[in-house]
Scaffold this active site. Structure first.
Site, PDB file in Angstrom:
ATOM      1  N   ARG A  55       0.848  -1.207   0.000  1.00 13.72           N
ATOM      2  CA  ARG A  55       0.000   0.000   0.000  1.00 13.72           C
ATOM      3  C   ARG A  55       0.878   1.249   0.000  1.00 13.72           C
ATOM      4  O   ARG A  55       0.497   2.295  -0.520  1.00 13.72           O
ATOM      5  CB  ARG A  55      -0.968   0.004   1.200  1.00 13.72           C
ATOM      6  CG  ARG A  55      -1.792   1.269   1.275  1.00 13.72           C
ATOM      7  CD  ARG A  55      -3.090   1.165   2.077  1.00 13.72           C
ATOM      8  NE  ARG A  55      -3.080   0.240   3.165  1.00 13.72           N
ATOM      9  CZ  ARG A  55      -2.514   0.470   4.358  1.00 13.72           C
ATOM     10  NH1 ARG A  55      -1.914   1.608   4.603  1.00 13.72           N
ATOM     11  NH2 ARG A  55      -2.547  -0.449   5.306  1.00 13.72           N
ATOM     12  N   TYR A 107     -17.121  17.158 -14.867  1.00 10.69           N
ATOM     13  CA  TYR A 107     -17.520  15.752 -14.790  1.00 10.69           C
ATOM     14  C   TYR A 107     -18.487  15.539 -13.619  1.00 10.69           C
ATOM     15  O   TYR A 107     -18.221  16.004 -12.494  1.00 10.69           O
ATOM     16  CB  TYR A 107     -16.259  14.881 -14.637  1.00 10.69           C
ATOM     17  CG  TYR A 107     -16.573  13.448 -14.305  1.00 10.69           C
ATOM     18  CD1 TYR A 107     -17.403  12.689 -15.127  1.00 10.69           C
ATOM     19  CD2 TYR A 107     -16.063  12.850 -13.159  1.00 10.69           C
ATOM     20  CE1 TYR A 107     -17.718  11.372 -14.814  1.00 10.69           C
ATOM     21  CE2 TYR A 107     -16.361  11.534 -12.847  1.00 10.69           C
ATOM     22  CZ  TYR A 107     -17.193  10.806 -13.671  1.00 10.69           C
ATOM     23  OH  TYR A 107     -17.498   9.509 -13.351  1.00 10.69           O
ATOM     24  N   ASP A 179      -7.859  19.684 -13.615  1.00 10.81           N
ATOM     25  CA  ASP A 179      -8.187  18.361 -14.150  1.00 10.81           C
ATOM     26  C   ASP A 179      -7.848  18.412 -15.639  1.00 10.81           C
ATOM     27  O   ASP A 179      -8.538  19.052 -16.433  1.00 10.81           O
ATOM     28  CB  ASP A 179      -9.679  18.062 -13.918  1.00 10.81           C
ATOM     29  CG  ASP A 179     -10.087  16.683 -14.437  1.00 10.81           C
ATOM     30  OD1 ASP A 179      -9.377  16.144 -15.312  1.00 10.81           O
ATOM     31  OD2 ASP A 179     -11.118  16.158 -13.978  1.00 10.81           O
ATOM     32  N   LYS A 204      -8.501   7.422 -19.032  1.00 13.17           N
ATOM     33  CA  LYS A 204      -8.857   7.959 -20.337  1.00 13.17           C
ATOM     34  C   LYS A 204      -7.648   7.949 -21.286  1.00 13.17           C
ATOM     35  O   LYS A 204      -7.179   6.895 -21.641  1.00 13.17           O
ATOM     36  CB  LYS A 204      -9.444   9.355 -20.134  1.00 13.17           C
ATOM     37  CG  LYS A 204     -10.526   9.421 -19.033  1.00 13.17           C
ATOM     38  CD  LYS A 204     -11.748   8.621 -19.400  1.00 13.17           C
ATOM     39  CE  LYS A 204     -12.775   8.360 -18.331  1.00 13.17           C
ATOM     40  NZ  LYS A 204     -12.772   8.979 -17.061  1.00 13.17           N
TER      41      LYS A 204
HETATM   42  C1  LIG Z   1     -12.846  14.985 -16.643  1.00 13.41           C
HETATM   43  C2  LIG Z   1     -12.918  13.807 -15.727  1.00 13.41           C
HETATM   44  N1  LIG Z   1     -12.348  13.879 -14.513  1.00 13.41           N
HETATM   45  C3  LIG Z   1     -12.385  12.832 -13.651  1.00 13.41           C
HETATM   46  C4  LIG Z   1     -13.024  11.653 -13.967  1.00 13.41           C
HETATM   47  C5  LIG Z   1     -13.063  10.526 -12.967  1.00 13.41           C
HETATM   48  O1  LIG Z   1     -12.138   9.555 -13.301  1.00 13.41           O
HETATM   49  P1  LIG Z   1     -12.311   7.984 -12.976  1.00 13.41           P
HETATM   50  O2  LIG Z   1     -13.519   7.527 -13.723  1.00 13.41           O
HETATM   51  O3  LIG Z   1     -11.029   7.394 -13.467  1.00 13.41           O
HETATM   52  O4  LIG Z   1     -12.494   7.847 -11.517  1.00 13.41           O
HETATM   53  C6  LIG Z   1     -13.642  11.532 -15.224  1.00 13.41           C
HETATM   54  C7  LIG Z   1     -14.342  10.301 -15.586  1.00 13.41           C
HETATM   55  O5  LIG Z   1     -15.050  10.246 -16.562  1.00 13.41           O
HETATM   56  C8  LIG Z   1     -13.589  12.642 -16.126  1.00 13.41           C
HETATM   57  O6  LIG Z   1     -14.159  12.596 -17.337  1.00 13.41           O
END
Ligand SMILES: Cc1ncc(COP(=O)(O)O)c(C=O)c1O
Length: 388
Positions: A55, A107, A179, A204
């Protein structure tokens, strides 16, 4: 053997291929081994080789974290079990009573985490249109400890000026976390523009093949890195070694994939815009996009993410299109080599109350595309037969 320290001065393609990749010291294996272990044998209590329990430490994860730092021009990288887990760790830097400024278009899972989990712990979130920098300036108070920016936004492709936001955050003594999932480190490097932390859903574009869930944080400050590492170790949101291997492998082709995503994105955006049945197309590469000039300055290209509405903006008409594509698969997520089509109102953004969504322009009929790297002509043909 690639010298990891000298990679910082290399061009992106070289960085993406060599970042984190050092031959395994025990065998010379050119690919980072998957250290599938939970613990490490100690020769005496407290005597170990720097690895105690997985961990806290794992060599595959550490290789990926070195790579993450290099490709985002940062000093430190941390890999998490998901993008949401990475976001969760950033918010845990805060205390009850602290205020966060966040985008009103982002998101849905990030909004859910902020509003449904952390508000209960006394952290106050203000959601505003961060593409208008004056809104951020007006909202900042002495209690603002974090500005959270997604740019381009999911799903409306709004752009926020990272440098201008960083200047406001710095003056206020707040952190700026960007982000960077939609742009990827190939198109945009927020740390170079003054951000304190970069966040990725590595699920992604970094992974790139729709076969892994993972998140990342990259930063320059040792202090912030240590705090986030402590939070991760204490709360446990670590990724498994196999998943770290997959993201490391994905990063090696990021530049090639992103170039094709951009090329195909351009073709599809033009096609959608000229289509008689389509009303609005949201893509930050159009010269009349409200923040095109900023996008052009802070991004190297405009990517393959876009959204659109039909002239018949009913959910029924949208659902007909969503069910008719054959190459674009109807699924949540984005950033993989294959094209996806998504209905934000009922899928990725369903956790945002309808009233909020509509207020911010996310209508029930909005359709989001993640344009993949198939042949662009075939993708156009697929959309042509679906939008009738
Ligand atoms: C812009 C964005 N940030 C964060 C996330 C969250 O990521 P995760 O699905 O890997 O937890 C997503 C998921 O679609 C996203 O599109």
């Amino acid at each position: 053997m690639s010298d990891q320290n000298s990679l910082a001065n290399k061009k992106p393609a070289t960085k993406f291929i060599h970042a984190g990749a050092e031959p395994d010291p025990s065998t010379g294996a050119i690919m980072t081994p998957i250290y599938q272990t939970s613990t490490y044998v100690q020769s005496a209590p407290g005597v170990n080789q720097g690895f105690e329990y997985a961990r806290s430490q794992n060599p595959t994860r550490f290789a990926l974290e070195r790579a993450l730092a290099i490709i985002e021009n940062g000093k430190f990288g941390l890999a998490f079990s998901s993008g949401v887990a990475a976001t969760d760790a950033v918010i845990k830097l805060l205390n009850p009573g602290d205020e966060v400024i966040a985008g009103s278009d982002m998101y849905g899972g990030t909004y859910r985490l902020f509003s449904k989990v952390f508000e209960r712990f006394g952290i106050k979130f203000m959601y505003l249109d961060t593409s208008n920098i004056a809104n951020i300036q007006t909202a900042v108070t002495s209690k603002t400890k974090l500005i959270w920016v997604e740019t381009p936004t999911n799903p409306l492709m709004n752009i926020t000026d990272i440098s201008a936001t960083a200047a406001i955050a710095k003056k206020a003594g707040a952190l700026l976390c960007v982000d960077n999932t939609f742009a990827s480190p190939y198109l945009q490097n927020p740390l170079d523009l003054g951000a304190d932390i970069v966040m990725h859903s590595s699920t992604k574009y970094l992974g790139g093949h729709s076969d892994v869930i993972q998140g990342a944080l990259i930063m320059n400050s040792q202090e912030i890195r240590d705090q986030l590492y402590f939070i991760q170790k204490s709360c446990g949101a670590v990724p498994g070694p196999m998943d770290c291997f997959l993201v490391l492998r994905g990063i090696k082709t990021l530049h090639l994939r992103m170039k094709q995503h951009c090329e195909n994105g351009f073709v599809i955006a033009q096609f959608l815009r000229k289509h008689p049945k389509i009303d609005k197309v949201y893509w930050c590469g159009f010269s009349d996009h409200p923040n095109y000039d900023i996008a052009k300055t802070q991004m190297k290209g405009f990517g393959g993410m876009m959204s659109f509405t039909l002239k018949d903006d009913s959910p029924e008409a949208a659902k007909k299109v969503l069910s008719s594509t054959k190459l674009f698969a109807l699924a949540e997520s984005l950033g993989g080599v294959e094209s996806l089509i998504n209905h934000p109102a009922s899928m990725t953004h369903a956790s945002i109350p309808r009233e909020e969504r509509i207020k911010n322009g996310l209508t029930d009929g909005l359709i989001r595309l993640s344009v993949g790297i198939e042949d662009a002509d075939d993708l156009v043909e697929d959309l042509k037969q679906a939008i009738v």
